[in-house]
Design a protein around this motif. Structure first.
Motif: not given
Length: 199
Positions: A142-157
């Motif tokens: 697992r990896c814990y975090g927080t959701l932000v808006w608007p989406p940020q960044g071009e990496h990952g999927f």
């Protein structure tokens, strides 16, 4: 509890038809297996994910691929949002629709969070290693975090651009992929699996 079974073969089937995921898994396990093939390359159909948890779906996919006669590894992963009663959860990919439109999926999550103060979330990755005789070893990271808006960044999927891991000021979408691979839910699961079955 019985001792975990070790991987002793030379060929590992990666039970995925997702080329990005296959590449990532092969890189992580390159030191431990001489040869890799995929469910797609073996012409194995993608089984229907009928499990009610990440672990159940990972095991279902791994067992289906192992039926071809090789040890097989499958993963099932997704985003869990407590304020949305755990959704999208095991349906994370399905929220993106048939076109795999994750901009749409992220907008759906944000819509669900409207008016809610709890924006905590965590990614889950279940990894299952299955043998042709039916034996399975499974771990969950697992990896814990927080959701932000608007989406940020071009990496990952997937949901990466809206997920900011705890302790960081940037999202997975903004993070260098190498850094993400060192601390993600998948990294957590792989560390457990390597210790359990590959070392």
């Amino acid at each position: 509890m019985s001792a975990p079974r070790r991987f002793t073969g030379d060929t590992l089937v990666i039970a995925s038809h997702n080329s990005g995921k296959v590449r990532e898994i092969a890189e992580l396990l390159a030191p431990y297996a001489a040869h890799f093939t995929t469910a797609g390359a073996l012409g194995l159909p993608e089984p229907e994910e009928t499990g009610d948890s990440f672990v159940a779906n990972a095991e279902l996919k791994a067992r289906a691929a192992a039926s071809a006669g090789h040890i097989a590894l499958a993963d099932d992963s997704g985003l869990v949002v407590p304020a949305l009663n755990g959704d999208p959860g095991i349906y994370s990919a399905r929220w993106a629709g048939p076109e795999k439109d994750f901009a749409l999926a992220m907008a759906k999550v944000e819509e669900g969070l409207a008016g809610k103060t709890d924006r905590s979330a965590y990614f889950v990755c279940a990894l299952s290693l299955a043998w042709p005789d039916g034996h399975v070893e499974t771990v969950e990271g697992r990896c814990y975090g927080t959701l932000v808006w608007p989406p940020q960044g071009e990496h990952g999927f997937g949901y990466d651009p809206m997920f900011r891991p705890n302790g960081y000021a940037i999202t997975f979408g903004e993070m260098d992929p190498t850094e993400k691979h060192e601390m993600s839910h998948r990294a957590d699961a792989f560390a457990q699996l390597v210790e359990r079955c590959f070392q």
